[in-house]
Design a protein around this motif. Sequence first.
Motif, PDB file in Angstrom:
ATOM      1  N   MET A   1      56.587  25.735  40.815  1.00 24.69           N
ATOM      2  CA  MET A   1      55.214  25.969  41.303  1.00 24.69           C
ATOM      3  C   MET A   1      55.588  26.734  42.929  1.00 24.69           C
ATOM      4  SD  MET A   1      52.148  23.615  41.343  1.00 24.69           S
ATOM      5  CE  MET A   1      52.656  21.891  40.670  1.00 24.69           C
ATOM      6  N   LYS A   2      54.985  27.482  43.399  1.00 22.69           N
ATOM      7  CA  LYS A   2      55.291  28.337  44.495  1.00 22.69           C
ATOM      8  C   LYS A   2      54.196  27.765  45.635  1.00 22.69           C
ATOM      9  CE  LYS A   2      57.393  32.236  42.419  1.00 22.69           C
ATOM     10  NZ  LYS A   2      57.704  33.737  42.564  1.00 22.69           N
ATOM     11  N   LYS A   3      54.305  28.135  46.880  1.00 28.39           N
ATOM     12  CA  LYS A   3      53.590  27.984  47.891  1.00 28.39           C
ATOM     13  C   LYS A   3      52.785  29.443  48.042  1.00 28.39           C
ATOM     14  CE  LYS A   3      54.828  28.506  52.174  1.00 28.39           C
ATOM     15  NZ  LYS A   3      55.334  27.871  53.499  1.00 28.39           N
ATOM     16  N   ALA A   4      51.356  29.381  48.387  1.00 29.26           N
ATOM     17  CA  ALA A   4      50.585  30.480  48.618  1.00 29.26           C
ATOM     18  C   ALA A   4      49.738  30.185  49.975  1.00 29.26           C
ATOM     19  CB  ALA A   4      49.752  31.007  47.489  1.00 29.26           C
ATOM     20  N   ILE A   5      49.507  31.240  50.558  1.00 24.61           N
ATOM     21  CA  ILE A   5      48.858  31.296  51.648  1.00 24.61           C
ATOM     22  C   ILE A   5      47.508  32.139  51.785  1.00 24.61           C
ATOM     23  CG2 ILE A   5      48.638  31.496  54.317  1.00 24.61           C
ATOM     24  CD1 ILE A   5      51.549  30.933  54.412  1.00 24.61           C
TER      25      ILE A   5
ATOM     26  N   GLU B   1      56.174  36.705  49.956  1.00 25.39           N
ATOM     27  CA  GLU B   1      54.654  37.008  50.310  1.00 25.39           C
ATOM     28  C   GLU B   1      54.033  37.988  49.328  1.00 25.39           C
ATOM     29  OE1 GLU B   1      53.967  37.531  54.553  1.00 25.39           O
ATOM     30  OE2 GLU B   1      54.272  35.484  54.835  1.00 25.39           O
ATOM     31  N   GLU B   2      54.607  38.195  48.193  1.00 19.79           N
ATOM     32  CA  GLU B   2      53.714  39.074  47.165  1.00 19.79           C
ATOM     33  C   GLU B   2      52.292  38.901  47.148  1.00 19.79           C
ATOM     34  OE1 GLU B   2      54.191  40.254  42.501  1.00 19.79           O
ATOM     35  OE2 GLU B   2      55.672  38.839  43.465  1.00 19.79           O
ATOM     36  N   GLU B   3      51.559  39.842  47.147  1.00 18.00           N
ATOM     37  CA  GLU B   3      49.908  39.837  47.426  1.00 18.00           C
ATOM     38  C   GLU B   3      49.393  39.749  45.949  1.00 18.00           C
ATOM     39  OE1 GLU B   3      47.078  42.861  48.978  1.00 18.00           O
ATOM     40  OE2 GLU B   3      48.363  42.008  50.668  1.00 18.00           O
ATOM     41  N   TYR B   4      48.575  38.585  45.882  1.00 21.06           N
ATOM     42  CA  TYR B   4      47.523  38.796  44.592  1.00 21.06           C
ATOM     43  C   TYR B   4      46.308  38.638  45.117  1.00 21.06           C
ATOM     44  CZ  TYR B   4      51.624  37.607  41.835  1.00 21.06           C
ATOM     45  OH  TYR B   4      52.977  37.538  40.996  1.00 21.06           O
ATOM     46  N   HIS B   5      45.318  39.220  44.209  1.00 22.30           N
ATOM     47  CA  HIS B   5      43.802  38.965  44.609  1.00 22.30           C
ATOM     48  C   HIS B   5      43.108  38.381  43.717  1.00 22.30           C
ATOM     49  CE1 HIS B   5      43.900  43.218  46.988  1.00 22.30           C
ATOM     50  NE2 HIS B   5      45.087  42.681  47.097  1.00 22.30           N
ATOM     51  N   LEU B   6      42.230  37.412  44.075  1.00 20.98           N
ATOM     52  CA  LEU B   6      41.255  36.324  43.164  1.00 20.98           C
ATOM     53  C   LEU B   6      40.166  36.473  43.745  1.00 20.98           C
ATOM     54  CD1 LEU B   6      43.793  33.138  43.185  1.00 20.98           C
ATOM     55  CD2 LEU B   6      43.408  34.764  41.271  1.00 20.98           C
ATOM     56  N   SER B   7      39.145  36.314  42.600  1.00 23.94           N
ATOM     57  CA  SER B   7      37.696  36.263  43.110  1.00 23.94           C
ATOM     58  C   SER B   7      37.716  34.895  43.644  1.00 23.94           C
ATOM     59  CB  SER B   7      36.819  36.230  41.850  1.00 23.94           C
ATOM     60  OG  SER B   7      37.152  35.247  40.900  1.00 23.94           O
ATOM     61  N   LEU B   8      36.614  34.665  44.429  1.00 18.67           N
ATOM     62  CA  LEU B   8      36.514  33.519  45.068  1.00 18.67           C
ATOM     63  C   LEU B   8      36.224  32.452  44.006  1.00 18.67           C
ATOM     64  CD1 LEU B   8      34.664  34.136  48.509  1.00 18.67           C
ATOM     65  CD2 LEU B   8      36.984  33.602  48.313  1.00 18.67           C
TER      66      LEU B   8
ATOM     67  N   ILE C   1      52.574  31.108  38.607  1.00 16.04           N
ATOM     68  CA  ILE C   1      52.186  32.429  38.046  1.00 16.04           C
ATOM     69  C   ILE C   1      52.326  32.431  36.739  1.00 16.04           C
ATOM     70  CG2 ILE C   1      52.856  34.822  38.487  1.00 16.04           C
ATOM     71  CD1 ILE C   1      51.843  33.608  40.899  1.00 16.04           C
ATOM     72  N   ILE C   2      51.279  32.515  36.003  1.00 13.93           N
ATOM     73  CA  ILE C   2      51.146  32.603  34.370  1.00 13.93           C
ATOM     74  C   ILE C   2      51.034  33.976  33.892  1.00 13.93           C
ATOM     75  CG2 ILE C   2      50.229  31.488  32.259  1.00 13.93           C
ATOM     76  CD1 ILE C   2      49.877  28.836  34.056  1.00 13.93           C
ATOM     77  N   GLU C   3      51.849  34.660  33.141  1.00 16.96           N
ATOM     78  CA  GLU C   3      51.308  36.026  32.789  1.00 16.96           C
ATOM     79  C   GLU C   3      50.993  36.856  33.787  1.00 16.96           C
ATOM     80  OE1 GLU C   3      48.877  35.749  29.406  1.00 16.96           O
ATOM     81  OE2 GLU C   3      50.071  34.528  28.396  1.00 16.96           O
ATOM     82  N   ASN C   4      51.535  37.036  34.996  1.00 15.32           N
ATOM     83  CA  ASN C   4      51.239  37.708  36.015  1.00 15.32           C
ATOM     84  C   ASN C   4      49.949  37.581  36.914  1.00 15.32           C
ATOM     85  OD1 ASN C   4      52.630  39.588  38.115  1.00 15.32           O
ATOM     86  ND2 ASN C   4      51.444  41.327  37.065  1.00 15.32           N
ATOM     87  N   LYS C   5      49.524  36.454  36.647  1.00 10.00           N
ATOM     88  CA  LYS C   5      48.122  35.900  37.159  1.00 10.00           C
ATOM     89  C   LYS C   5      48.242  34.545  38.007  1.00 10.00           C
ATOM     90  CE  LYS C   5      43.395  35.670  36.252  1.00 10.00           C
ATOM     91  NZ  LYS C   5      42.261  35.918  35.474  1.00 10.00           N
ATOM     92  N   VAL C   6      47.836  34.304  39.000  1.00  9.81           N
ATOM     93  CA  VAL C   6      47.859  33.187  40.005  1.00  9.81           C
ATOM     94  C   VAL C   6      46.734  31.982  39.506  1.00  9.81           C
ATOM     95  CG1 VAL C   6      47.630  32.344  42.340  1.00  9.81           C
ATOM     96  CG2 VAL C   6      48.844  34.565  42.021  1.00  9.81           C
ATOM     97  N   VAL C   7      47.422  30.968  39.212  1.00  8.88           N
ATOM     98  CA  VAL C   7      46.550  29.916  38.885  1.00  8.88           C
ATOM     99  C   VAL C   7      46.880  28.750  40.126  1.00  8.88           C
ATOM    100  CG1 VAL C   7      46.256  27.701  37.442  1.00  8.88           C
ATOM    101  CG2 VAL C   7      46.799  30.089  36.473  1.00  8.88           C
ATOM    102  N   VAL C   8      45.741  28.503  40.847  1.00  7.18           N
ATOM    103  CA  VAL C   8      45.843  27.467  41.938  1.00  7.18           C
ATOM    104  C   VAL C   8      45.903  26.205  41.383  1.00  7.18           C
ATOM    105  CG1 VAL C   8      44.580  26.667  43.930  1.00  7.18           C
ATOM    106  CG2 VAL C   8      44.512  29.243  43.560  1.00  7.18           C
ATOM    107  N   LYS C   9      46.858  25.272  41.949  1.00 12.95           N
ATOM    108  CA  LYS C   9      47.144  24.002  41.555  1.00 12.95           C
ATOM    109  C   LYS C   9      46.482  23.006  42.437  1.00 12.95           C
ATOM    110  CE  LYS C   9      48.773  24.824  37.427  1.00 12.95           C
ATOM    111  NZ  LYS C   9      48.280  24.523  36.226  1.00 12.95           N
ATOM    112  N   GLU C  10      46.959  23.160  43.645  1.00 12.64           N
ATOM    113  CA  GLU C  10      46.566  22.168  44.675  1.00 12.64           C
ATOM    114  C   GLU C  10      46.621  22.579  46.135  1.00 12.64           C
ATOM    115  OE1 GLU C  10      49.009  18.458  44.646  1.00 12.64           O
ATOM    116  OE2 GLU C  10      50.947  20.034  44.721  1.00 12.64           O
TER     117      GLU C  10
END
Length: 87
Positions: free
Chosen positions: A1-5, A23-30, A47-56
């Motif tokens: 897992m990675k840290k994201a801000i 600090e690679e930039e990813y865009h997610l809908s709210l 990061i799963i298939e180039n998509k961010v999944v927020v865990k905690e």
Amino acid sequence: MKKAILDRIVDKKIGVLLVGPTEEEYHLSLQELPTNVKEGMVFRVEIIENKVVVKERVENEEKEIKSRINNKMDKLRNNPKSNYKKL
């Protein structure tokens, strides 16, 4: 897992996450983020298939970051040679 801000929220629709040390930039809908998110929140993500999944959410890191920023701001405010506008 990675840290994201959560760097910013754009048009009250899109959350911009900065992931990992680069600090690679990813865009997610709210809708893909936890409810009531705010800029500056820290998350563990995958990061799963180039998509961010927020865990905690990682609240203790948020406190450390805020403390570090406040200390730097205090140093700027108290430095007589600083060009930082005093509040």
